[in-house]
Design a protein around this motif. Structure first.
Motif, PDB file in Angstrom:
ATOM      1  N   SER A  52       0.857  -1.180   0.000  1.00  0.00           N
ATOM      2  CA  SER A  52       0.000   0.000   0.000  1.00  0.00           C
ATOM      3  C   SER A  52       0.888   1.223   0.000  1.00  0.00           C
ATOM      4  O   SER A  52       2.097   1.123   0.213  1.00  0.00           O
ATOM      5  N   PRO A  53       0.307   2.416  -0.217  1.00  0.00           N
ATOM      6  CA  PRO A  53       1.133   3.631  -0.180  1.00  0.00           C
ATOM      7  C   PRO A  53       1.888   3.811   1.124  1.00  0.00           C
ATOM      8  O   PRO A  53       2.951   4.430   1.149  1.00  0.00           O
ATOM      9  N   PHE A  54       1.376   3.276   2.232  1.00  0.00           N
ATOM     10  CA  PHE A  54       2.079   3.402   3.502  1.00  0.00           C
ATOM     11  C   PHE A  54       3.386   2.613   3.481  1.00  0.00           C
ATOM     12  O   PHE A  54       4.338   2.952   4.184  1.00  0.00           O
ATOM     13  N   ALA A  55       3.433   1.544   2.710  1.00  0.00           N
ATOM     14  CA  ALA A  55       4.652   0.735   2.616  1.00  0.00           C
ATOM     15  C   ALA A  55       5.610   1.306   1.575  1.00  0.00           C
ATOM     16  O   ALA A  55       6.819   1.162   1.689  1.00  0.00           O
ATOM     17  N   TRP A  56       5.059   1.969   0.535  1.00  0.00           N
ATOM     18  CA  TRP A  56       5.895   2.469  -0.553  1.00  0.00           C
ATOM     19  C   TRP A  56       6.669   3.725  -0.180  1.00  0.00           C
ATOM     20  O   TRP A  56       7.761   3.956  -0.659  1.00  0.00           O
ATOM     21  N   PHE A  57       6.064   4.560   0.670  1.00  0.00           N
ATOM     22  CA  PHE A  57       6.678   5.848   0.954  1.00  0.00           C
ATOM     23  C   PHE A  57       6.791   6.106   2.445  1.00  0.00           C
ATOM     24  O   PHE A  57       6.043   5.556   3.240  1.00  0.00           O
ATOM     25  N   ASN A  58       7.699   7.009   2.806  1.00  0.00           N
ATOM     26  CA  ASN A  58       7.835   7.451   4.186  1.00  0.00           C
ATOM     27  C   ASN A  58       6.960   8.686   4.385  1.00  0.00           C
ATOM     28  O   ASN A  58       7.337   9.788   4.020  1.00  0.00           O
ATOM     29  N   LEU A  76      13.397  -0.029  -9.022  1.00  0.00           N
ATOM     30  CA  LEU A  76      13.714  -0.800  -7.827  1.00  0.00           C
ATOM     31  C   LEU A  76      13.503  -0.006  -6.546  1.00  0.00           C
ATOM     32  O   LEU A  76      13.461  -0.574  -5.457  1.00  0.00           O
ATOM     33  N   GLU A  77      13.338   1.309  -6.663  1.00  0.00           N
ATOM     34  CA  GLU A  77      13.050   2.129  -5.484  1.00  0.00           C
ATOM     35  C   GLU A  77      11.711   1.746  -4.845  1.00  0.00           C
ATOM     36  O   GLU A  77      11.474   2.023  -3.672  1.00  0.00           O
ATOM     37  N   THR A  78      10.823   1.119  -5.610  1.00  0.00           N
ATOM     38  CA  THR A  78       9.518   0.724  -5.091  1.00  0.00           C
ATOM     39  C   THR A  78       9.603  -0.498  -4.181  1.00  0.00           C
ATOM     40  O   THR A  78       8.624  -0.859  -3.530  1.00  0.00           O
ATOM     41  N   GLY A  79      10.766  -1.163  -4.167  1.00  0.00           N
ATOM     42  CA  GLY A  79      10.908  -2.393  -3.398  1.00  0.00           C
ATOM     43  C   GLY A  79      10.493  -3.623  -4.175  1.00  0.00           C
ATOM     44  O   GLY A  79      10.539  -4.739  -3.663  1.00  0.00           O
ATOM     45  N   ASN A  80      10.107  -3.428  -5.430  1.00  0.00           N
ATOM     46  CA  ASN A  80       9.697  -4.545  -6.274  1.00  0.00           C
ATOM     47  C   ASN A  80      10.848  -4.947  -7.187  1.00  0.00           C
ATOM     48  O   ASN A  80      11.630  -4.103  -7.626  1.00  0.00           O
ATOM     49  N   GLU A  81      10.957  -6.236  -7.489  1.00  0.00           N
ATOM     50  CA  GLU A  81      12.071  -6.712  -8.311  1.00  0.00           C
ATOM     51  C   GLU A  81      11.906  -6.333  -9.785  1.00  0.00           C
ATOM     52  O   GLU A  81      12.853  -6.384 -10.555  1.00  0.00           O
ATOM     53  N   ASN A  82      10.685  -5.954 -10.191  1.00  0.00           N
ATOM     54  CA  ASN A  82      10.446  -5.522 -11.565  1.00  0.00           C
ATOM     55  C   ASN A  82      10.837  -4.051 -11.684  1.00  0.00           C
ATOM     56  O   ASN A  82      10.219  -3.182 -11.080  1.00  0.00           O
ATOM     57  N   ASP A  83      11.829  -3.758 -12.495  1.00  0.00           N
ATOM     58  CA  ASP A  83      12.343  -2.394 -12.614  1.00  0.00           C
ATOM     59  C   ASP A  83      11.480  -1.523 -13.519  1.00  0.00           C
ATOM     60  O   ASP A  83      11.778  -0.353 -13.730  1.00  0.00           O
ATOM     61  N   ASP A  84      10.388  -2.063 -14.065  1.00  0.00           N
ATOM     62  CA  ASP A  84       9.552  -1.317 -15.013  1.00  0.00           C
ATOM     63  C   ASP A  84       8.461  -0.498 -14.343  1.00  0.00           C
ATOM     64  O   ASP A  84       7.699   0.184 -15.018  1.00  0.00           O
ATOM     65  N   ILE A  85       8.332  -0.580 -13.020  1.00  0.00           N
ATOM     66  CA  ILE A  85       7.208   0.029 -12.312  1.00  0.00           C
ATOM     67  C   ILE A  85       7.620   1.353 -11.673  1.00  0.00           C
ATOM     68  O   ILE A  85       8.751   1.522 -11.233  1.00  0.00           O
ATOM     69  N   ALA A  86       6.670   2.288 -11.622  1.00  0.00           N
ATOM     70  CA  ALA A  86       6.872   3.540 -10.884  1.00  0.00           C
ATOM     71  C   ALA A  86       5.606   3.847 -10.088  1.00  0.00           C
ATOM     72  O   ALA A  86       4.504   3.448 -10.473  1.00  0.00           O
ATOM     73  N   VAL A  87       5.783   4.541  -8.969  1.00  0.00           N
ATOM     74  CA  VAL A  87       4.660   4.904  -8.100  1.00  0.00           C
ATOM     75  C   VAL A  87       4.802   6.363  -7.696  1.00  0.00           C
ATOM     76  O   VAL A  87       5.888   6.822  -7.364  1.00  0.00           O
ATOM     77  N   ILE A  88       3.685   7.097  -7.761  1.00  0.00           N
ATOM     78  CA  ILE A  88       3.648   8.470  -7.264  1.00  0.00           C
ATOM     79  C   ILE A  88       2.539   8.543  -6.224  1.00  0.00           C
ATOM     80  O   ILE A  88       1.417   8.095  -6.470  1.00  0.00           O
ATOM     81  N   GLY A  89       2.830   9.087  -5.046  1.00  0.00           N
ATOM     82  CA  GLY A  89       1.818   9.124  -3.998  1.00  0.00           C
ATOM     83  C   GLY A  89       1.877  10.389  -3.163  1.00  0.00           C
ATOM     84  O   GLY A  89       2.873  11.104  -3.160  1.00  0.00           O
ATOM     85  N   THR A  90       0.782  10.650  -2.464  1.00  0.00           N
ATOM     86  CA  THR A  90       0.726  11.751  -1.521  1.00  0.00           C
ATOM     87  C   THR A  90      -0.099  11.320  -0.320  1.00  0.00           C
ATOM     88  O   THR A  90      -0.808  10.314  -0.373  1.00  0.00           O
ATOM     89  N   ASN A  91      -0.002  12.066   0.758  1.00  0.00           N
ATOM     90  CA  ASN A  91      -0.744  11.701   1.962  1.00  0.00           C
ATOM     91  C   ASN A  91      -1.682  12.815   2.381  1.00  0.00           C
ATOM     92  O   ASN A  91      -1.563  13.956   1.931  1.00  0.00           O
ATOM     93  N   PHE A  92      -2.610  12.494   3.280  1.00  0.00           N
ATOM     94  CA  PHE A  92      -3.528  13.501   3.808  1.00  0.00           C
ATOM     95  C   PHE A  92      -4.013  13.027   5.173  1.00  0.00           C
ATOM     96  O   PHE A  92      -4.123  11.823   5.418  1.00  0.00           O
ATOM     97  N   PRO A  93      -4.291  13.950   6.090  1.00  0.00           N
ATOM     98  CA  PRO A  93      -4.790  13.552   7.401  1.00  0.00           C
ATOM     99  C   PRO A  93      -6.273  13.214   7.335  1.00  0.00           C
ATOM    100  O   PRO A  93      -7.001  13.727   6.482  1.00  0.00           O
TER     101      PRO A  93
END
Length: 339
Positions: free
Chosen positions: A260-266, A280-297
């Protein structure tokens, strides 16, 4: 440090590749560049960018494609704001609906985001963890490339986190987990983030990438079963040419389902700024993936996260601005207005 000309060439290649999903040749770069440069110069500069790891040579073409390093450099140094007024207008209408709950707004917003961006949307909300304690942490190697960290909680919940061993060695991971067991057992989950700062001096001496390890373990603990997560738009995601391969389809679906986004980002910061994980920054072994996220209270002291998942060929500028804008809209409507 890249020269101004190299910056322009790299930016042009990445933005063109994002549009067409095909290797970009020197002739096309010359057409889209905002400065006069010969084809020979473009080829030479592209070769230098390839040598430095910002570009990769396509096997079936004379053109080049961005590497993970190239995308990261683009996001950190070259990305500009993109016009997103059309999508904003559609999402604004959702927020204007009287009596709509945050869940209803997020569900409808997610569908629009996925349809317009051709990415999967993941929304997660987390309640406060109350008096739940960390009881034990265990490490289970599963291959020479990955290991699973198991967190046992006082309420009987078991939380797993797969760690890519290309990012940290098994021995360093074992040292970090020993430290967690020694210093953080019987701590409330709500206090883990704060208490974990006290082990940084010791961790820093033993683990080279101590910041990455600490962030990964802490975020895995925050992502407990009290979190609710839902995904929209996988069918739009699969329209991207990068996921024509059945194995890649299976891999990205498993990636979305198992985290989930909580695991992907600090998400320790209170700002709504979008965060990007590439390859590989996502923690996944597939280097083809990217994730963009934001948080809110959210109300009651909880938090929420909104993320878009797709190929590395994401329109980073457009998506980042969109997510930051949506995060601010949620905060204004449900917290500042007291709805």
């Amino acid at each position: 440090m890249l020269t101004n000309r190299q910056n322009l060439i790299l930016k042009s290649i990445i933005e063109e590749y994002i549009k067409i999903a095909s290797p970009v040749g020197s002739k096309r770069i010359q057409e889209v560049l905002t400065m006069e440069v010969s084809s020979a110069t473009i080829r030479n500069e592209s070769a230098l960018l390839e040598e430095q790891g910002f570009l990769e040579k396509a096997h079936t073409s004379s053109g080049r494609v961005p590497s993970t390093k190239g995308y990261r450099y683009y996001v950190d140094n070259l990305m500009e704001s993109n016009d997103i007024d059309d999508i904003k207008d559609q999402i604004n209408e959702i927020f204007k609906k009287r009596g709509a709950t945050i869940d209803e707004i997020l569900e409808q917003t997610s569908l629009i985001l996925s349809e317009m961006t051709k990415l999967a949307t993941v929304v997660a909300t987390s309640d406060t963890n109350g008096e739940v304690l960390l009881s034990k942490v265990e490490l289970v190697p599963i291959s020479n490339k990955s290991a699973i960290v198991i967190f046992v909680l006082s309420n009987g919940t078991i939380q797993n986190k797969t760690i890519n061993l290309e990012s940290v060695s098994l021995e360093e991971l074992r040292l970090a987990i020993d430290l967690f067991n020694e210093r953080l057992i019987n701590s409330k989950l709500s206090e883990i983030e704060t208490k974990s700062q006290a082990i940084i001096p010791v961790l820093k001496q033993q683990v080279k990438k101590y910041e990455f390890v600490l962030q990964t373990l802490v975020e895995a603990l925050i992502h407990t079963d009290s979190n609710k997560s839902r995904t929209s738009g996988v069918k739009y995601l699969l329209e991207n040419p990068e996921f024509n391969d059945p194995n890649k389809i299976k891999d990205i679906i498993q990636f979305i389902e198992n985290a989930s986004p909580f695991a992907w980002f600090n998400y320790q910061s209170k700002t709504n700024k979008a965060t990007v994980a590439i390859g590989l920054e996502t923690g996944n072994e597939n280097d083809d993936i990217a994730v963009i996220g934001t948080n809110f209270p959210t109300k009651g002291g909880g938090k929420g996260a909104l993320a878009l998942v797709g190929p590395k060929r994401i329109e980073y500028d457009k998506v980042s601005k969109l997510l930051e804008w949506i995060s601010n809209k949620i905060e204004e409507k449900f917290l500042l207005e007291g709805e």
